[in-house]
Design a protein around this motif. Structure first.
Motif, mmCIF file in Angstrom:
data_model
loop_
_atom_site.group_PDB
_atom_site.id
_atom_site.type_symbol
_atom_site.label_atom_id
_atom_site.label_comp_id
_atom_site.label_asym_id
_atom_site.label_seq_id
_atom_site.Cartn_x
_atom_site.Cartn_y
_atom_site.Cartn_z
ATOM 1 N N ASP A 192 3.009 13.501 0.847
ATOM 2 C CA ASP A 192 4.268 13.135 1.492
ATOM 3 C C ASP A 192 4.348 11.629 1.685
ATOM 4 O O ASP A 192 3.408 10.882 1.406
ATOM 5 C CB ASP A 192 4.369 13.844 2.844
ATOM 6 C CG ASP A 192 5.770 14.375 3.100
ATOM 7 O OD1 ASP A 192 6.726 13.727 2.652
ATOM 8 O OD2 ASP A 192 5.888 15.436 3.729
ATOM 9 N N GLN A 193 5.495 11.156 2.179
ATOM 10 C CA GLN A 193 5.656 9.757 2.541
ATOM 11 C C GLN A 193 4.765 9.438 3.739
ATOM 12 O O GLN A 193 4.507 10.290 4.597
ATOM 13 C CB GLN A 193 7.120 9.462 2.893
ATOM 14 C CG GLN A 193 8.077 9.609 1.730
ATOM 15 C CD GLN A 193 7.818 8.592 0.634
ATOM 16 O OE1 GLN A 193 7.590 7.417 0.913
ATOM 17 N NE2 GLN A 193 7.819 9.045 -0.610
ATOM 18 N N LEU A 194 4.310 8.181 3.825
ATOM 19 C CA LEU A 194 3.404 7.780 4.891
ATOM 20 C C LEU A 194 3.997 8.042 6.267
ATOM 21 O O LEU A 194 3.312 8.547 7.161
ATOM 22 C CB LEU A 194 3.040 6.305 4.739
ATOM 23 C CG LEU A 194 2.133 5.725 5.818
ATOM 24 C CD1 LEU A 194 0.812 6.471 5.881
ATOM 25 C CD2 LEU A 194 1.903 4.236 5.559
ATOM 26 N N ASP A 195 5.259 7.688 6.455
ATOM 27 C CA ASP A 195 5.845 7.888 7.781
ATOM 28 C C ASP A 195 5.883 9.367 8.160
ATOM 29 O O ASP A 195 5.667 9.731 9.318
ATOM 30 C CB ASP A 195 7.229 7.248 7.883
ATOM 31 C CG ASP A 195 8.204 7.739 6.836
ATOM 32 O OD1 ASP A 195 7.772 8.408 5.870
ATOM 33 O OD2 ASP A 195 9.413 7.447 6.969
ATOM 34 N N VAL A 196 6.116 10.244 7.189
ATOM 35 C CA VAL A 196 6.149 11.685 7.460
ATOM 36 C C VAL A 196 4.759 12.185 7.841
ATOM 37 O O VAL A 196 4.597 12.986 8.777
ATOM 38 C CB VAL A 196 6.694 12.454 6.245
ATOM 39 C CG1 VAL A 196 6.621 13.959 6.478
ATOM 40 C CG2 VAL A 196 8.129 12.025 5.946
ATOM 41 N N ILE B 105 0.813 -1.223 0.000
ATOM 42 C CA ILE B 105 0.000 0.000 0.000
ATOM 43 C C ILE B 105 0.846 1.273 0.000
ATOM 44 O O ILE B 105 0.322 2.370 -0.140
ATOM 45 C CB ILE B 105 -1.003 0.064 1.172
ATOM 46 C CG1 ILE B 105 -0.292 0.331 2.516
ATOM 47 C CG2 ILE B 105 -1.872 -1.158 1.234
ATOM 48 C CD1 ILE B 105 -1.215 0.874 3.574
ATOM 49 N N GLU B 106 2.157 1.130 0.169
ATOM 50 C CA GLU B 106 2.990 2.338 0.258
ATOM 51 C C GLU B 106 3.169 3.034 -1.092
ATOM 52 O O GLU B 106 3.278 4.250 -1.161
ATOM 53 C CB GLU B 106 4.360 1.981 0.829
ATOM 54 C CG GLU B 106 4.314 1.596 2.294
ATOM 55 C CD GLU B 106 5.695 1.301 2.831
ATOM 56 O OE1 GLU B 106 6.366 2.254 3.283
ATOM 57 O OE2 GLU B 106 6.108 0.125 2.789
ATOM 58 N N GLY B 107 3.200 2.258 -2.161
ATOM 59 C CA GLY B 107 3.427 2.858 -3.467
ATOM 60 C C GLY B 107 2.202 3.607 -3.956
ATOM 61 O O GLY B 107 1.132 3.036 -4.131
ATOM 62 N N GLY B 108 2.325 4.892 -4.136
ATOM 63 C CA GLY B 108 1.230 5.690 -4.680
ATOM 64 C C GLY B 108 0.051 5.855 -3.734
ATOM 65 O O GLY B 108 -1.076 6.086 -4.179
ATOM 66 N N LEU B 109 0.282 5.733 -2.439
ATOM 67 C CA LEU B 109 -0.798 5.875 -1.473
ATOM 68 C C LEU B 109 -1.317 7.315 -1.437
ATOM 69 O O LEU B 109 -0.542 8.261 -1.301
ATOM 70 C CB LEU B 109 -0.308 5.473 -0.074
ATOM 71 C CG LEU B 109 -1.323 5.566 1.068
ATOM 72 C CD1 LEU B 109 -2.451 4.558 0.869
ATOM 73 C CD2 LEU B 109 -0.639 5.343 2.407
ATOM 74 N N LYS B 110 -2.629 7.479 -1.571
ATOM 75 C CA LYS B 110 -3.236 8.807 -1.475
ATOM 76 C C LYS B 110 -3.847 8.985 -0.089
ATOM 77 O O LYS B 110 -4.547 8.104 0.412
ATOM 78 C CB LYS B 110 -4.318 8.981 -2.545
ATOM 79 C CG LYS B 110 -3.773 9.135 -3.958
ATOM 80 C CD LYS B 110 -4.887 9.502 -4.937
ATOM 81 C CE LYS B 110 -4.327 9.747 -6.332
ATOM 82 N NZ LYS B 110 -5.385 10.137 -7.286
#
Length: 408
Positions: free
Chosen positions: A314-318, A290-295
């Motif tokens: 942004d990146q999920l962790d951010v 799910i990390e790739g291209g997650l909106k």
């Protein structure tokens, strides 16, 4: 001030009280030809499923959690308000049965069951054609025959108590479910929150109702903190429902932010909690796909009472670091990030964990690769045997609905 019966301001605060449903005879009414209709991929062996579920409940009790059972709460609510016939009439109205003669026969059968608890279990189990007398009505619907073996469908998904209603702050969303198969389950929540001596009669705030036109399910609703909710836009939850929920929560609670995650309409990513759960102050389990291209959309309240919606890129962790106010978030990938192990273990709910205290997590023992990685991050695991329960495509979080967590 009297203590409120529901208190849920996080995913990780020490769990004190939880609702489960012990799998019952509804699982014995699963048949291969009609599994998709009932949202199952396989048929669990009831006896072993009950043993596994009892071990789950015992593990929670051993860790200081009071376990309440959905079926008992419903029966107590019906008895307290003396609404047995009203409940049966509402249940019948949602069965899809058209024959007046059969409706009367079913009503008579249920009201003749002396113990309300047993009656509730029967409504969950469903009715086979072979167990009801032939009713010789005169209408076409009375005479119409099909090969379908049930008069009333069973409700085999009930042991996933996470979905029909979801708790947050001092209240619940009583959900409108994706399929009619599961929407009938929400009737039990309605009676609990309308009539139960502790949880009914206005004691619990209501943020969503089963009569709403758009769908939302509890597996997509995660309470990240006292300020932030995460909700998945998924196969089971409509974006419009999230906006309705945001309007109510921002007006009626202290929540300041909702993160809406688009995870797609895919059975393997059925709910947000099948790919993403919180296990510690700064740690999450996640399925790497799910990390790739997650909106992600960020919903916050405007001063005029409307909802502001901004897409986050942004990146999920951010995004999570910002939402939680922590320096760093650790994303612990299902299967250790290996694509084969991740796919296998996510299918068996390697990312669907139940946190019962910060860093203390209930998992299925079968997800050995993911569990090893979780332990390397310093998490304490309570491992459940997951042979039969997992056949319903749900893990420990799916099978539990917290009513009370200590604040963090």
């Amino acid at each position: 001030m009297t203590e409120r019966p529901i208190r849920v301001f996080s995913e990780i605060g020490k769990l004190k009280k939880v609702v489960l449903h012990r799998p019952g005879k509804e699982l014995e009414n699963l048949v291969p030809d009609f599994l998709p209709r009932l949202l199952f991929d396989d048929i669990p062996f009831l006896e072993d499923a009950q043993k596994e579920h009892d071990a789950f409940a015992d593990a929670l009790r051993e860790n200081g959690v009071e376990v309440l059972y959905l079926e008992r709460l419903v029966a107590d609510a019906i008895d307290a308000a003396d609404v047995k016939e009203q409940f049966v009439d509402e249940w019948l109205a949602e069965t899809g049965v058209q024959s007046d003669a059969m409706l009367k026969a079913l009503k008579d059968h249920l009201l003749a069951i002396p113990d309300t608890f047993d009656m509730v279990l029967k409504t969950m189990e469903g009715f086979r054609k072979t167990e009801m007398p032939d009713v010789s009505g005169t209408s076409l619907s009375d005479k119409y025959e099909t090969d379908y073996p049930f008069i009333v469908d069973p409700m085999p998904n009930l042991y996933f108590t996470r979905d029909p209603f979801a708790t947050m702050a001092h209240g619940v969303t009583l959900n409108h479910m994706y399929s009619e198969t599961r929407n009938r389950e929400t009737l039990y929540g309605k009676y609990i929150f309308d009539h139960h001596p502790e949880y009914g009669n206005g004691a619990v705030d209501r943020f969503y109702n089963r009569e709403e036109a758009t769908r939302i399910e509890g597996g997509d609703e995660l309470v990240l903190s006292k300020d932030v909710l995460a909700v998945g836009i998924s196969q089971r939850t409509d974006a419009r429902s999230i906006e309705k929920l945001a309007n109510r929560l921002f007006k009626e609670t202290g929540f300041k932010r909702i993160l809406a995650f688009l995870i797609g309409e895919n059975r393997k990513f059925m709910h947000l909690d099948t790919v993403f759960t919180m296990v510690d102050y700064d740690k999450f389990t996640i399925h790497p796909e799910i990390e790739g291209g997650l909106k992600v959309w960020d919903l916050t309240p405007n001063e005029d009472g409307t909802v502001n919606i901004v897409e986050r890129e942004d990146q999920l962790d951010v995004i999570l670091q910002d939402a939680l106010g922590v320096e760093k978030v650790h994303l612990i990938r299902c299967g250790g990030g290996d694509p084969v192990a991740a796919a296998r273990e996510q299918w068996n709910d390697g990312s669907n964990t139940l946190t019962i205290a910060p860093g203390v997590v209930v998992v299925y023992d079968r997800n050995t690769v993911t569990n090893k990685v979780l332990e390397e991050y310093g998490l304490k695991l309570i491992k459940l045997r997951g042979s039969e329960l997992v056949r319903g495509r749900g893990g420990p979080r799916c099978m539990s609905m917290p009513l009370y967590r200590e604040d963090i």
